[in-house]
Motif scaffolding. Structure first.
Motif, PDB file in Angstrom:
ATOM      1  N   THR A   1       0.831  -1.203   0.000  1.00 33.61           N
ATOM      2  CA  THR A   1       0.000   0.000   0.000  1.00 33.61           C
ATOM      3  C   THR A   1       0.867   1.255   0.000  1.00 33.61           C
ATOM      4  O   THR A   1       0.566   2.230  -0.703  1.00 33.61           O
ATOM      5  N   LYS A   2       1.965   1.234   0.745  1.00 37.00           N
ATOM      6  CA  LYS A   2       2.884   2.383   0.738  1.00 37.00           C
ATOM      7  C   LYS A   2       3.522   2.553  -0.644  1.00 37.00           C
ATOM      8  O   LYS A   2       3.723   3.680  -1.105  1.00 37.00           O
ATOM      9  N   LEU A   3       3.824   1.440  -1.296  1.00 38.77           N
ATOM     10  CA  LEU A   3       4.361   1.512  -2.650  1.00 38.77           C
ATOM     11  C   LEU A   3       3.334   2.140  -3.589  1.00 38.77           C
ATOM     12  O   LEU A   3       3.668   3.007  -4.395  1.00 38.77           O
ATOM     13  N   PHE A   4       2.066   1.713  -3.465  1.00 39.35           N
ATOM     14  CA  PHE A   4       1.008   2.315  -4.284  1.00 39.35           C
ATOM     15  C   PHE A   4       0.940   3.824  -4.061  1.00 39.35           C
ATOM     16  O   PHE A   4       0.701   4.580  -4.994  1.00 39.35           O
ATOM     17  N   ALA A   5       1.142   4.256  -2.822  1.00 40.81           N
ATOM     18  CA  ALA A   5       1.092   5.692  -2.511  1.00 40.81           C
ATOM     19  C   ALA A   5       2.144   6.461  -3.302  1.00 40.81           C
ATOM     20  O   ALA A   5       1.950   7.636  -3.623  1.00 40.81           O
TER      21      ALA A   5
ATOM     22  N   ASP B   1      -5.935   9.589  -8.200  1.00 41.28           N
ATOM     23  CA  ASP B   1      -6.540   9.490  -6.873  1.00 41.28           C
ATOM     24  C   ASP B   1      -6.281   8.123  -6.261  1.00 41.28           C
ATOM     25  O   ASP B   1      -6.381   7.102  -6.932  1.00 41.28           O
ATOM     26  N   LEU B   2      -5.977   8.140  -4.952  1.00 45.96           N
ATOM     27  CA  LEU B   2      -5.751   6.901  -4.215  1.00 45.96           C
ATOM     28  C   LEU B   2      -6.350   7.042  -2.822  1.00 45.96           C
ATOM     29  O   LEU B   2      -6.157   8.068  -2.157  1.00 45.96           O
TER      30      LEU B   2
ATOM     31  N   LEU C   1       0.346  12.527  -4.802  1.00 43.72           N
ATOM     32  CA  LEU C   1       1.243  11.416  -5.104  1.00 43.72           C
ATOM     33  C   LEU C   1       2.478  11.476  -4.213  1.00 43.72           C
ATOM     34  O   LEU C   1       3.116  12.522  -4.102  1.00 43.72           O
ATOM     35  N   GLY C   2       2.803  10.373  -3.542  1.00 41.74           N
ATOM     36  CA  GLY C   2       4.013  10.292  -2.730  1.00 41.74           C
ATOM     37  C   GLY C   2       3.979  11.089  -1.437  1.00 41.74           C
ATOM     38  O   GLY C   2       5.018  11.316  -0.828  1.00 41.74           O
ATOM     39  N   ASP C   3       2.801  11.515  -0.990  1.00 39.94           N
ATOM     40  CA  ASP C   3       2.675  12.323   0.227  1.00 39.94           C
ATOM     41  C   ASP C   3       3.234  11.562   1.436  1.00 39.94           C
ATOM     42  O   ASP C   3       2.725  10.503   1.793  1.00 39.94           O
ATOM     43  N   SER C   4       4.284  12.095   2.067  1.00 37.03           N
ATOM     44  CA  SER C   4       4.940  11.394   3.171  1.00 37.03           C
ATOM     45  C   SER C   4       4.054  11.320   4.417  1.00 37.03           C
ATOM     46  O   SER C   4       4.104  10.331   5.154  1.00 37.03           O
ATOM     47  N   GLY C   5       3.230  12.325   4.672  1.00 35.77           N
ATOM     48  CA  GLY C   5       2.316  12.303   5.807  1.00 35.77           C
ATOM     49  C   GLY C   5       1.275  11.203   5.659  1.00 35.77           C
ATOM     50  O   GLY C   5       0.941  10.513   6.624  1.00 35.77           O
ATOM     51  N   PHE C   6       0.774  11.037   4.442  1.00 36.77           N
ATOM     52  CA  PHE C   6      -0.186   9.976   4.160  1.00 36.77           C
ATOM     53  C   PHE C   6       0.448   8.615   4.437  1.00 36.77           C
ATOM     54  O   PHE C   6      -0.135   7.771   5.111  1.00 36.77           O
TER      55      PHE C   6
END
Length: 185
Positions: free
Chosen positions: A58-62, A68-69, A129-134
């Protein structure tokens, strides 16, 4: 199919569907993806997901899914009582996640499915895309502590995420990472 192969298969399908487009077309690729992750306690069992591969995928998908994810976790009758209120029937039954234990049988006091879709219960939406907080919030969001596997509610939440995006011409995809054990037909 074994859990590791299921995870790899899901990753392969999403990767080829979303980023398998030619380089010149990738800038215009906009997908709408919801990942439904099994956060039940049965995922901790050997040969399921004790190393939390679903979290890593899931982190890879982020990081790689364009557009949208959102990530939807399962809801728990006890922990999420504020979202899915219920009434104890006074009856006991085998617990779905651990049949060696007894659980209270409950009945919904409102329309759980309608409300899960309308309010997107259990959904965490990626802002960019790639949001570190998310990605940091995913660790707690996907902890494997849920005592039931009501996937129908999770899929209604996913439907609510898609509803909130309106009509789209892009790809819509649900990725389901689970051990396959459910108490929701």
């Amino acid at each position: 199919m074994q859990p590791k192969r299921r995870t790899l298969l899901a990753l392969t399908i999403v990767w080829s569907s979303l980023v398998g487009t030619p380089i010149h077309a990738q800038n215009s690729t906009k997908a709408d993806v919801v990942v439904v992750v099994d956060t039940s306690t049965s995922m901790q069992q050997p040969d399921m997901d004790p190393h939390r591969a679903a979290l890593l995928v899931t982190k890879l998908f982020a990081d790689i899914v364009p557009g949208d994810l959102a990530v939807v976790r399962l809801l728990d009758i006890g922990r999420d009582q504020n979202l899915i209120p219920s009434r104890d029937t006074g009856q006991m039954e085998k617990c779905s996640e651990d049949p060696s234990k007894q659980c209270h049988r409950v009945e919904p006091t409102n329309d759980w499915y309608k409300n899960a879709r309308a309010e997107k219960f259990g959904a965490l939406v990626r802002p960019t895309l790639g949001d570190s907080g998310f990605k940091a919030r995913l660790d707690q969001h996907l902890v494997q502590v849920i005592n039931n596997s009501m996937f129908g509610l999770a899929f209604r939440s996913a439907q609510g995420v898609f509803d909130s995006h309106g009509n789209t011409n892009g790809s819509r995809m649900v990725v389901w990472l689970s051990d396959g054990n459910t108490d929701d037909p």
